[in-house]
Scaffold this motif. Structure first.
Motif, PDB file in Angstrom:
ATOM      1  N   ALA A 164       0.880  -1.121  -0.058  1.00  0.00           N
ATOM      2  CA  ALA A 164       0.044  -0.186  -0.054  1.00  0.00           C
ATOM      3  C   ALA A 164       1.033   1.279  -0.095  1.00  0.00           C
ATOM      4  CB  ALA A 164      -0.969  -0.184   1.319  1.00  0.00           C
ATOM      5  N   ILE A 165       1.975   1.095   0.698  1.00  0.00           N
ATOM      6  CA  ILE A 165       2.730   2.266   0.862  1.00  0.00           C
ATOM      7  C   ILE A 165       3.489   2.543  -0.512  1.00  0.00           C
ATOM      8  CG2 ILE A 165       4.823   3.524   1.978  1.00  0.00           C
ATOM      9  CD1 ILE A 165       3.996   1.866   4.470  1.00  0.00           C
ATOM     10  N   THR A 166       4.077   1.556  -1.244  1.00  0.00           N
ATOM     11  CA  THR A 166       4.667   1.516  -2.286  1.00  0.00           C
ATOM     12  C   THR A 166       3.899   1.961  -3.459  1.00  0.00           C
ATOM     13  OG1 THR A 166       6.034  -0.448  -1.818  1.00  0.00           O
ATOM     14  CG2 THR A 166       5.869   0.227  -4.361  1.00  0.00           C
ATOM     15  N   ALA A 167       2.344   1.675  -3.448  1.00  0.00           N
ATOM     16  CA  ALA A 167       1.559   2.249  -4.472  1.00  0.00           C
ATOM     17  C   ALA A 167       1.109   3.801  -4.140  1.00  0.00           C
ATOM     18  CB  ALA A 167       0.120   1.481  -4.284  1.00  0.00           C
ATOM     19  N   ALA A 168       1.282   3.965  -2.795  1.00  0.00           N
ATOM     20  CA  ALA A 168       0.934   5.505  -2.354  1.00  0.00           C
ATOM     21  C   ALA A 168       1.913   6.499  -3.273  1.00  0.00           C
ATOM     22  CB  ALA A 168       0.631   5.754  -1.265  1.00  0.00           C
ATOM     23  N   HIS A 169       3.103   6.076  -3.101  1.00  0.00           N
ATOM     24  CA  HIS A 169       4.285   6.581  -3.427  1.00  0.00           C
ATOM     25  C   HIS A 169       3.997   6.779  -5.063  1.00  0.00           C
ATOM     26  CE1 HIS A 169       6.826   7.965  -0.014  1.00  0.00           C
ATOM     27  NE2 HIS A 169       6.331   6.791   0.519  1.00  0.00           N
ATOM     28  N   ALA A 170       3.962   5.975  -5.569  1.00  0.00           N
ATOM     29  CA  ALA A 170       3.739   5.732  -7.277  1.00  0.00           C
ATOM     30  C   ALA A 170       2.777   6.644  -7.791  1.00  0.00           C
ATOM     31  CB  ALA A 170       3.577   4.415  -7.696  1.00  0.00           C
ATOM     32  N   ALA A 171       1.766   7.008  -6.824  1.00  0.00           N
ATOM     33  CA  ALA A 171       0.453   7.492  -7.234  1.00  0.00           C
ATOM     34  C   ALA A 171       0.589   9.110  -7.015  1.00  0.00           C
ATOM     35  CB  ALA A 171      -0.861   7.227  -6.404  1.00  0.00           C
ATOM     36  N   LEU A 172       1.879   9.507  -6.602  1.00  0.00           N
ATOM     37  CA  LEU A 172       2.151  10.910  -6.329  1.00  0.00           C
ATOM     38  C   LEU A 172       2.380  11.873  -7.708  1.00  0.00           C
ATOM     39  CD1 LEU A 172       4.200  11.031  -3.087  1.00  0.00           C
ATOM     40  CD2 LEU A 172       1.703  11.338  -3.197  1.00  0.00           C
ATOM     41  N   PRO A 173       1.803  12.911  -7.974  1.00  0.00           N
ATOM     42  CA  PRO A 173       2.330  13.297  -9.139  1.00  0.00           C
ATOM     43  C   PRO A 173       3.723  13.883  -9.198  1.00  0.00           C
ATOM     44  CG  PRO A 173       0.457  14.504  -7.952  1.00  0.00           C
ATOM     45  CD  PRO A 173       0.910  13.837  -7.074  1.00  0.00           C
ATOM     46  N   GLY A 174       4.241  13.677 -10.392  1.00  0.00           N
ATOM     47  CA  GLY A 174       5.798  13.888 -10.621  1.00  0.00           C
ATOM     48  C   GLY A 174       6.003  15.085 -11.751  1.00  0.00           C
ATOM     49  N   PRO A 175       7.029  14.956 -12.135  1.00  0.00           N
ATOM     50  CA  PRO A 175       7.239  16.122 -13.301  1.00  0.00           C
ATOM     51  C   PRO A 175       6.571  15.813 -14.641  1.00  0.00           C
ATOM     52  CG  PRO A 175       9.137  14.947 -13.140  1.00  0.00           C
ATOM     53  CD  PRO A 175       8.368  14.338 -11.855  1.00  0.00           C
ATOM     54  N   GLY A 176       5.863  14.744 -14.768  1.00  0.00           N
ATOM     55  CA  GLY A 176       5.105  14.275 -15.968  1.00  0.00           C
ATOM     56  C   GLY A 176       6.133  13.839 -17.139  1.00  0.00           C
ATOM     57  N   ARG A 177       5.783  13.738 -18.085  1.00  0.00           N
ATOM     58  CA  ARG A 177       6.504  13.291 -19.552  1.00  0.00           C
ATOM     59  C   ARG A 177       6.571  14.522 -20.263  1.00  0.00           C
ATOM     60  NH1 ARG A 177       3.272  10.726 -22.407  1.00  0.00           N
ATOM     61  NH2 ARG A 177       1.476  10.956 -21.411  1.00  0.00           N
ATOM     62  N   ALA A 178       8.186  14.841 -20.496  1.00  0.00           N
ATOM     63  CA  ALA A 178       8.628  16.196 -21.151  1.00  0.00           C
ATOM     64  C   ALA A 178       7.814  16.148 -22.677  1.00  0.00           C
ATOM     65  CB  ALA A 178      10.148  16.108 -21.192  1.00  0.00           C
TER      66      ALA A 178
END
Length: 283
Positions: A164-178
């Motif tokens: 659950a913790i691993t999936a929660a980190h993966a769901a956070l917004p990042g910089p996106g795709r350039a």
């Protein structure tokens, strides 16, 4: 089984085991909402990771860190914890809720918020103590307080919590795709200092399905972004801001834009300059 208990059961069943050491706390609940704590040490000597899992009855919602026009921002207090100082809670991108009177940024059903700690000795036991202040809404909004605790011994196994913790980190917004899916530019395009207007440009394959969320200083009041284009290619949004009672100056203010579309989320922060320019900040 009540709707809330059904959601809780599903939140456990969908997790797939992964390697690691972790622990799950007991559920703390009141009408229409329940929370619990998860914690993990991915490897011996690794920093402590944790999460707040929130489940809601169908039709109920709770709020993002920036609620929008209406709503109660969540507050999470870990000050009573032991061997876990400097808590920082992260948030996945929200959904937009428009009830015809106000536009809010919300979560439905279930959300897991990752938590990191600046000060924790991985060789010693941890006790997490959380006081959560939330607003939950269906037809009416209700402020609620819940307390949750979790004791974590080094090496305690719980693969479900780790997943659950691993999936929660993966769901956070990042910089996106350039060049394909990202917030590209922010600029001031008019208005007065008390009522400035900004334009945001984003790269997205589907402008019509893209939502943009705005975070500004707490004494600024932005209107919901208005899309200026709906065709393929760069999409533009115009944001009008009410600063009539603001004390936070324009120069140096930090604005964050988060975009979502088709299950993707990207975010970028900008710092305003005295001349109205906006410089992207390194994350």
């Amino acid at each position: 089984m009540t709707p809330l208990r059904s959601i809780i059961a599903c939140s456990i069943l969908v997790l797939q085991p992964v390697a690691g050491h972790a622990a799950s706390g007991d559920w703390a609940s009141t009408d229409h909402v329940a929370i619990r704590l998860l914690a993990a040490q991915p490897a011996p000597g690794a920093p402590l990771q944790a999460a707040i899992e929130i489940v809601l009855d169908p039709g109920w919602k709770t709020y993002w860190r920036t609620p929008g026009d209406a709503g109660i921002p969540p507050r999470f207090d870990f000050s009573g914890s032991r061997n876990a100082g400097g808590a920082s809670v992260a948030f996945p991108a929200p959904e937009r809720s428009d009830d015809g009177f106000s536009v809010s940024n919300v979560y439905h059903d279930r959300v897991v918020l990752p938590v990191s700690f600046a000060d924790s000795d991985p060789s010693k036991p941890v006790r997490l103590e959380l006081t959560a202040n939330l607003g939950i809404c269906a037809d009416v909004c209700v402020p609620i307080d819940l307390a949750a605790t979790l004791d974590v011994a080094p090496g305690a196994p719980d693969d479900g919590a780790m997943a659950a913790i691993t999936a929660a980190h993966a769901a956070l917004p990042g910089p996106g795709r350039a060049g394909a899916f990202e917030v590209t530019t922010l600029r001031r395009v008019g208005g007065s200092d008390k009522a400035p207007e900004f334009e945001v440009e984003v790269a997205t394959p589907d402008p019509a399905a893209t939502a943009l969320f705005v975070e500004m200083p707490p004494d600024w009041y932005p209107a919901p972004p208005e899309a200026e284009t709906a065709s393929a290619g760069p999409a533009r949004y115009r944001i009008a801001v009410d600063r009539k009672t603001a004390t936070t100056p324009l120069d140096g203010a930090v604005l964050r834009l988060t975009m979502t579309s088709a299950g993707e989320a990207a975010t970028r922060a900008f710092r305003l300059g005295a001349d109205g320019t906006a410089t992207p900040l390194a994350e």
